[in-house]
Design an enzyme around this catalytic site. Structure first.
Site, PDB file in Angstrom:
ATOM      1  N   LYS A  77      -2.167  -1.483  -3.814  1.00  0.00           N
ATOM      2  CA  LYS A  77      -3.042  -0.320  -3.744  1.00  0.00           C
ATOM      3  C   LYS A  77      -2.234   0.962  -3.804  1.00  0.00           C
ATOM      4  O   LYS A  77      -1.261   1.075  -3.070  1.00  0.00           O
ATOM      5  CB  LYS A  77      -3.810  -0.403  -2.426  1.00  0.00           C
ATOM      6  CG  LYS A  77      -4.651   0.787  -2.113  1.00  0.00           C
ATOM      7  CD  LYS A  77      -5.297   0.610  -0.776  1.00  0.00           C
ATOM      8  CE  LYS A  77      -6.001   1.901  -0.431  1.00  0.00           C
ATOM      9  NZ  LYS A  77      -6.318   1.995   0.947  1.00  0.00           N
ATOM     10  N   TYR A  98     -15.159   0.741  -6.717  1.00  0.00           N
ATOM     11  CA  TYR A  98     -16.465   1.389  -6.544  1.00  0.00           C
ATOM     12  C   TYR A  98     -17.326   1.175  -7.782  1.00  0.00           C
ATOM     13  O   TYR A  98     -18.515   1.444  -7.756  1.00  0.00           O
ATOM     14  CB  TYR A  98     -16.267   2.884  -6.256  1.00  0.00           C
ATOM     15  CG  TYR A  98     -15.379   3.098  -5.046  1.00  0.00           C
ATOM     16  CD1 TYR A  98     -15.900   2.969  -3.766  1.00  0.00           C
ATOM     17  CD2 TYR A  98     -14.017   3.360  -5.180  1.00  0.00           C
ATOM     18  CE1 TYR A  98     -15.084   3.116  -2.648  1.00  0.00           C
ATOM     19  CE2 TYR A  98     -13.191   3.505  -4.077  1.00  0.00           C
ATOM     20  CZ  TYR A  98     -13.731   3.381  -2.814  1.00  0.00           C
ATOM     21  OH  TYR A  98     -12.926   3.504  -1.723  1.00  0.00           O
ATOM     22  N   ARG A 133     -10.964   9.688   1.905  1.00  0.00           N
ATOM     23  CA  ARG A 133     -10.845  10.344   3.212  1.00  0.00           C
ATOM     24  C   ARG A 133     -12.014  11.286   3.440  1.00  0.00           C
ATOM     25  O   ARG A 133     -12.464  11.444   4.576  1.00  0.00           O
ATOM     26  CB  ARG A 133      -9.484  11.052   3.317  1.00  0.00           C
ATOM     27  CG  ARG A 133      -8.336  10.038   3.355  1.00  0.00           C
ATOM     28  CD  ARG A 133      -6.958  10.678   3.377  1.00  0.00           C
ATOM     29  NE  ARG A 133      -5.912   9.668   3.218  1.00  0.00           N
ATOM     30  CZ  ARG A 133      -4.638   9.937   2.969  1.00  0.00           C
ATOM     31  NH1 ARG A 133      -4.238  11.197   2.864  1.00  0.00           N
ATOM     32  NH2 ARG A 133      -3.759   8.959   2.843  1.00  0.00           N
ATOM     33  N   SER A 144     -10.274   5.457  -4.644  1.00  0.00           N
ATOM     34  CA  SER A 144     -11.243   6.536  -4.844  1.00  0.00           C
ATOM     35  C   SER A 144     -10.787   7.558  -5.888  1.00  0.00           C
ATOM     36  O   SER A 144     -11.578   7.986  -6.734  1.00  0.00           O
ATOM     37  CB  SER A 144     -11.512   7.222  -3.512  1.00  0.00           C
ATOM     38  OG  SER A 144     -10.305   7.697  -2.935  1.00  0.00           O
ATOM     39  N   GLU A 185       7.636  -6.484   1.630  1.00  0.00           N
ATOM     40  CA  GLU A 185       6.412  -6.377   2.444  1.00  0.00           C
ATOM     41  C   GLU A 185       5.501  -7.590   2.196  1.00  0.00           C
ATOM     42  O   GLU A 185       4.939  -8.166   3.123  1.00  0.00           O
ATOM     43  CB  GLU A 185       5.630  -5.105   2.083  1.00  0.00           C
ATOM     44  CG  GLU A 185       6.240  -3.804   2.580  1.00  0.00           C
ATOM     45  CD  GLU A 185       5.961  -3.559   4.063  1.00  0.00           C
ATOM     46  OE1 GLU A 185       5.369  -4.434   4.727  1.00  0.00           O
ATOM     47  OE2 GLU A 185       6.360  -2.484   4.546  1.00  0.00           O
ATOM     48  N   LYS A 217       1.040  10.185   5.332  1.00  0.00           N
ATOM     49  CA  LYS A 217       1.227   8.823   5.844  1.00  0.00           C
ATOM     50  C   LYS A 217       2.537   8.202   5.346  1.00  0.00           C
ATOM     51  O   LYS A 217       2.661   6.980   5.313  1.00  0.00           O
ATOM     52  CB  LYS A 217       0.000   7.972   5.467  1.00  0.00           C
ATOM     53  CG  LYS A 217      -1.313   8.537   6.019  1.00  0.00           C
ATOM     54  CD  LYS A 217      -2.490   7.579   5.884  1.00  0.00           C
ATOM     55  CE  LYS A 217      -3.753   8.181   6.497  1.00  0.00           C
ATOM     56  NZ  LYS A 217      -4.921   7.262   6.434  1.00  0.00           N
ATOM     57  N   LYS A 273       0.851  -1.189   0.000  1.00  0.00           N
ATOM     58  CA  LYS A 273       0.000   0.000   0.000  1.00  0.00           C
ATOM     59  C   LYS A 273       0.887   1.239   0.000  1.00  0.00           C
ATOM     60  O   LYS A 273       1.704   1.439   0.904  1.00  0.00           O
ATOM     61  CB  LYS A 273      -0.911  -0.001   1.223  1.00  0.00           C
ATOM     62  CG  LYS A 273      -1.759   1.255   1.303  1.00  0.00           C
ATOM     63  CD  LYS A 273      -2.781   1.171   2.396  1.00  0.00           C
ATOM     64  CE  LYS A 273      -3.525   2.478   2.529  1.00  0.00           C
ATOM     65  NZ  LYS A 273      -4.509   2.446   3.603  1.00  0.00           N
TER      66      LYS A 273
END
Ligand code: PBG
Length: 335
Positions: A259, A324, A215, A285, A244, A228, A205
């Protein structure tokens, strides 16, 4: 003697098999179906409530009673799994994120309602990360200096995961990017009698600019101070993403996620070639919003734009896609 025809036969024509529709179908290497889709859904308090997300045209947050109608539609469309994201009321957000392990929080009530109404006919996935519950919008807990601290966050993530498993979640999807959380959650699930609960790890990610509308949808954007980048991956890195993924598999992940999606197709392909584990992509998104903005601006038609992108994820090696567009695409795919 012409240089382009040196053999006894005409130059090999790859395009010959593309001439007719039946033949294009016959030679198609990759398939996409409604069974490849996971539908992310936003949940709000109240009843009879639909709150459109302004930055995600066509996507709404639903109160649980109306969410159930959306889930019924997912089942009708053959979508195998939904993923739930709560918009927690402001007075339930805190520095310690305690609402994340409240058995009656919005997510748990939604999971139980889905389970009660639909049994096992659809999978329910729950995100694990503290951002819907923290007053500061970060995925983990902060130390005195404001740094998102790995080890003190693990315990909170384990409590959140067990809480969701107890409510009936089928898939726990840690999106927080703390080190060691997959092992800690797996161990707690086994010990807590939830051996059959899957873990789909958001292993690769990235600290991405494409999460903005999400968000907004969960109400963490305005709170978030800083970014982040101390815990999410650097978009410049691919070897680190493989490390990872290797760690998360070793710690017990059943599947892994990359992602965002489209800007990271190379990561999906690398993961698929290296690891024998299902790889999922999250078309996030901002990716959705950009397509919608393009359609509104007359760049192209929604259907071909969306379907080409979803096919690209499958071609890159995905087992499935969180999007979505899940209901939109499923309607097209089901004909
Ligand atoms: C929270 C989380 C995020 C998304 C899924 N889970 C946002 C973030 O990391 O800030 C993004 C999904 C999207 O943009 O559609 N940990």
């Amino acid at each position: 003697m012409t240089s382009h025809n040196t053999s006894a036969f005409p130059a090999t024509r790859l395009r010959r098999t593309r001439t007719h529709g039946w033949s294009r179908r016959l030679h198609r290497e990759t398939t996409l179906s409604s069974a490849d889709l996971i539908w992310p859904m936003f949940v709000i308090e109240g009843s009879g409530q639909e709150a459109p997300v302004a930055s995600l045209p066509g996507v709404s947050r639903w109160s649980i009673d109306l969410l159930l109608e959306q889930v019924a539609e997912a089942i009708d469309l053959g979508i195998p799994c939904v993923s739930l994201f709560p918009n927690t009321p402001a007075d339930r957000r805190s520095d310690d994120a305690a609402e994340a392990w409240n058995p009656d929080n919005l997510t748990c009530r939604a999971v139980r309602a889905i389970r009660d109404r639909f049994g096992d006919t659809i999978g329910v996935m729950c995100d694990v990360a503290l951002d819907p519950y923290t007053s500061h919008g970060h995925d983990g807990l902060l130390d005195e200096s404001g740094y998102v601290a790995n080890d003190i966050t693990l315990d909170a993530l384990v409590r959140q995961s067990i809480n969701q498993a107890q409510a009936g979640a089928d898939v726990i999807a840690p999106s927080d990017m703390m080190d060691g959380r997959i092992g800690a959650i797996r161990q707690a699930l086994e010990q807590g009698g939830h051996a059959n609960v899957q873990i789909m790890s958001y292993a690769a990610k990235y600290a991405s600019a494409f999460y903005g509308p999400f968000r907004d949808a969960v109400g963490s954007g305005d709170r978030l101070k800083g970014d982040k980048r101390t815990y999410q991956l650097d978009p410049a890195n691919s070897d680190e993403a493989m490390r990872e993924i290797a760690l998360d598999i070793a710690e017990g992940a059943d599947s892994v996620m990359v992602k965002p999606g489209l800007a990271y197709l190379d990561i999906i392909r690398m993961a698929r070639d290296r690891f024998d584990v299902p790889v999922f992509a999250y078309q996030v998104s901002g990716e959705y919003a950009l397509v919608e903005a393009g359609v509104a601006a007359g760049v192209g038609e929604r259907e071909p734009l969306v379907m080409e992108k979803l096919m690209a994820f499958k071609r890159a090696g995905c087992a499935g896609i969180l999007t979505y567009y899940a209901p939109f695409a499923a309607r097209i795919l089901n004909g």
